[in-house]
Scaffold this motif. Structure first.
Motif, PDB file in Angstrom:
ATOM      1  N   LEU A  52      -6.062  37.230  44.686  1.00 13.64           N
ATOM      2  CA  LEU A  52      -5.930  36.955  43.266  1.00 13.64           C
ATOM      3  C   LEU A  52      -5.166  35.655  43.070  1.00 13.64           C
ATOM      4  CD1 LEU A  52      -4.978  40.475  41.924  1.00 13.64           C
ATOM      5  CD2 LEU A  52      -7.175  39.354  41.743  1.00 13.64           C
ATOM      6  N   LYS A  53      -5.610  34.848  42.131  1.00 15.67           N
ATOM      7  CA  LYS A  53      -4.964  33.568  41.877  1.00 15.67           C
ATOM      8  C   LYS A  53      -4.077  33.663  40.637  1.00 15.67           C
ATOM      9  CE  LYS A  53      -8.752  30.946  43.787  1.00 15.67           C
ATOM     10  NZ  LYS A  53      -9.844  30.040  43.509  1.00 15.67           N
ATOM     11  N   ALA A  54      -2.927  33.037  40.706  1.00 13.66           N
ATOM     12  CA  ALA A  54      -1.977  32.785  39.626  1.00 13.66           C
ATOM     13  C   ALA A  54      -1.877  33.886  38.567  1.00 13.66           C
ATOM     14  CB  ALA A  54      -2.280  31.438  39.000  1.00 13.66           C
ATOM     15  N   ARG A  55      -2.452  33.675  37.405  1.00 14.98           N
ATOM     16  CA  ARG A  55      -2.277  34.596  36.279  1.00 14.98           C
ATOM     17  C   ARG A  55      -2.894  35.964  36.516  1.00 14.98           C
ATOM     18  NH1 ARG A  55      -2.215  31.779  30.583  1.00 14.98           N
ATOM     19  NH2 ARG A  55      -0.773  30.123  31.112  1.00 14.98           N
ATOM     20  N   TYR A  56      -3.889  36.040  37.360  1.00 19.42           N
ATOM     21  CA  TYR A  56      -4.538  37.325  37.617  1.00 19.42           C
ATOM     22  C   TYR A  56      -3.602  38.296  38.330  1.00 19.42           C
ATOM     23  CZ  TYR A  56      -8.704  34.822  36.235  1.00 19.42           C
ATOM     24  OH  TYR A  56      -9.610  34.097  35.530  1.00 19.42           O
ATOM     25  N   ILE A  57      -2.585  37.770  39.017  1.00 20.65           N
ATOM     26  CA  ILE A  57      -1.588  38.648  39.642  1.00 20.65           C
ATOM     27  C   ILE A  57      -0.831  39.405  38.558  1.00 20.65           C
ATOM     28  CG2 ILE A  57       0.475  38.700  41.079  1.00 20.65           C
ATOM     29  CD1 ILE A  57      -0.617  36.143  42.439  1.00 20.65           C
ATOM     30  N   ASN A  58      -0.392  38.690  37.515  1.00 20.21           N
ATOM     31  CA  ASN A  58       0.285  39.344  36.391  1.00 20.21           C
ATOM     32  C   ASN A  58      -0.622  40.335  35.692  1.00 20.21           C
ATOM     33  OD1 ASN A  58       2.847  38.394  36.506  1.00 20.21           O
ATOM     34  ND2 ASN A  58       2.537  36.728  35.058  1.00 20.21           N
ATOM     35  N   HIS A  59      -1.872  39.933  35.438  1.00 17.92           N
ATOM     36  CA  HIS A  59      -2.813  40.844  34.780  1.00 17.92           C
ATOM     37  C   HIS A  59      -2.994  42.110  35.599  1.00 17.92           C
ATOM     38  CE1 HIS A  59      -3.581  37.899  31.811  1.00 17.92           C
ATOM     39  NE2 HIS A  59      -4.396  37.143  32.526  1.00 17.92           N
ATOM     40  N   LEU A  77     -10.611  40.344  40.683  1.00 17.22           N
ATOM     41  CA  LEU A  77     -10.914  39.533  41.860  1.00 17.22           C
ATOM     42  C   LEU A  77     -12.156  38.678  41.622  1.00 17.22           C
ATOM     43  CD1 LEU A  77      -9.904  39.013  44.739  1.00 17.22           C
ATOM     44  CD2 LEU A  77     -11.475  40.782  45.509  1.00 17.22           C
ATOM     45  N   PHE A  78     -13.165  39.257  40.957  1.00 19.35           N
ATOM     46  CA  PHE A  78     -14.373  38.496  40.620  1.00 19.35           C
ATOM     47  C   PHE A  78     -14.033  37.323  39.696  1.00 19.35           C
ATOM     48  CE2 PHE A  78     -17.668  37.788  37.398  1.00 19.35           C
ATOM     49  CZ  PHE A  78     -18.655  37.257  38.205  1.00 19.35           C
ATOM     50  N   HIS A  79     -13.256  37.594  38.637  1.00 20.69           N
ATOM     51  CA  HIS A  79     -12.882  36.524  37.713  1.00 20.69           C
ATOM     52  C   HIS A  79     -12.009  35.478  38.396  1.00 20.69           C
ATOM     53  CE1 HIS A  79     -14.709  38.046  34.132  1.00 20.69           C
ATOM     54  NE2 HIS A  79     -14.081  39.206  34.217  1.00 20.69           N
ATOM     55  N   SER A  80     -11.130  35.902  39.280  1.00 24.57           N
ATOM     56  CA  SER A  80     -10.266  34.969  39.988  1.00 24.57           C
ATOM     57  C   SER A  80     -11.074  34.040  40.881  1.00 24.57           C
ATOM     58  CB  SER A  80      -9.249  35.742  40.824  1.00 24.57           C
ATOM     59  OG  SER A  80      -8.464  34.887  41.596  1.00 24.57           O
ATOM     60  N   ARG A  81     -12.038  34.576  41.597  1.00 25.72           N
ATOM     61  CA  ARG A  81     -12.840  33.748  42.495  1.00 25.72           C
ATOM     62  C   ARG A  81     -13.861  32.905  41.748  1.00 25.72           C
ATOM     63  NH1 ARG A  81     -13.834  37.762  47.644  1.00 25.72           N
ATOM     64  NH2 ARG A  81     -11.674  37.702  48.337  1.00 25.72           N
ATOM     65  N   ILE A 117       8.939  40.017  48.201  1.00 22.75           N
ATOM     66  CA  ILE A 117       7.761  39.758  49.015  1.00 22.75           C
ATOM     67  C   ILE A 117       7.539  38.253  49.018  1.00 22.75           C
ATOM     68  CG2 ILE A 117       5.285  40.100  49.233  1.00 22.75           C
ATOM     69  CD1 ILE A 117       5.640  42.780  47.838  1.00 22.75           C
ATOM     70  N   LEU A 118       7.481  37.668  50.189  1.00 20.48           N
ATOM     71  CA  LEU A 118       7.306  36.237  50.318  1.00 20.48           C
ATOM     72  C   LEU A 118       5.843  35.875  50.057  1.00 20.48           C
ATOM     73  CD1 LEU A 118       8.516  33.487  51.114  1.00 20.48           C
ATOM     74  CD2 LEU A 118       7.879  34.032  53.468  1.00 20.48           C
ATOM     75  N   ILE A 119       5.617  35.011  49.082  1.00 18.68           N
ATOM     76  CA  ILE A 119       4.283  34.489  48.801  1.00 18.68           C
ATOM     77  C   ILE A 119       4.313  33.018  49.180  1.00 18.68           C
ATOM     78  CG2 ILE A 119       2.557  34.017  47.039  1.00 18.68           C
ATOM     79  CD1 ILE A 119       3.610  36.392  45.488  1.00 18.68           C
ATOM     80  N   ARG A 120       3.566  32.661  50.203  1.00 20.59           N
ATOM     81  CA  ARG A 120       3.562  31.278  50.672  1.00 20.59           C
ATOM     82  C   ARG A 120       2.725  30.425  49.734  1.00 20.59           C
ATOM     83  NH1 ARG A 120       5.679  31.050  55.791  1.00 20.59           N
ATOM     84  NH2 ARG A 120       5.763  33.030  56.866  1.00 20.59           N
ATOM     85  N   LYS A 121       3.275  29.280  49.361  1.00 26.47           N
ATOM     86  CA  LYS A 121       2.566  28.364  48.477  1.00 26.47           C
ATOM     87  C   LYS A 121       2.791  26.955  48.996  1.00 26.47           C
ATOM     88  CE  LYS A 121       2.356  26.656  43.775  1.00 26.47           C
ATOM     89  NZ  LYS A 121       2.327  25.280  44.155  1.00 26.47           N
ATOM     90  N   GLY A 122       1.720  26.267  49.292  1.00 24.83           N
ATOM     91  CA  GLY A 122       1.822  24.890  49.731  1.00 24.83           C
ATOM     92  C   GLY A 122       1.848  23.946  48.540  1.00 24.83           C
ATOM     93  N   LEU A 123       2.126  22.686  48.806  1.00 25.99           N
ATOM     94  CA  LEU A 123       2.121  21.701  47.732  1.00 25.99           C
ATOM     95  C   LEU A 123       0.712  21.510  47.202  1.00 25.99           C
ATOM     96  CD1 LEU A 123       4.508  19.059  49.286  1.00 25.99           C
ATOM     97  CD2 LEU A 123       5.016  20.660  47.460  1.00 25.99           C
TER      98      LEU A 123
END
Length: 106
Positions: A21-28, A68-72, A6-12
């Motif tokens: 979900l941001k970064a580590r929350y995806i793994n969680h 999602l709440f913790h991520s935001r 699955i392509l996850i687009r990430k800019g510089l």
């Protein structure tokens, strides 16, 4: 067999973002979700399957909403920083009173 990704687009200079979900929350989300699903399978052996499905689905939705709440609220690594700040002491106890401490005059 071809590997499908699955392509996850990430800019510089931007955080990884997937379904809000941001970064580590995806793994969680993945690890906790797999744990809840395995508990759902075990639960389906004890209670009727439809009830186990409802309990598992409600638990997965609640887990996703909390992450999602913790991520935001805290960002990618903000929740860990919040926990570290909460574990700091509020006061520092000094064994000697201030009257006996030397004063530096410069």
């Amino acid at each position: 067999m071809e590997d499908k990704f699955i392509l996850i687009r990430k800019g510089l200079q931007k955080e990884v973002l997937f379904l809000g979900l941001k970064a580590r929350y995806i793994n969680h989300c993945i690890y906790i979700g797999l744990g809840v699903l395995s508990l759902g399978f075990i639960l389906s052996m004890v209670i009727p399957t439809f009830m186990a499905l409802l309990v598992t689905a409600c638990t997965l939705l609640a887990m996703f909403a909390i992450l999602l709440f913790h991520s935001r609220t805290y960002g990618a690594r903000g929740f860990i920083k919040k926990m570290a700040d909460a574990s700091r002491p509020d006061k520092i106890k000094i064994s000697r009173p201030y009257k006996n401490m030397p004063l530096w005059k410069g």
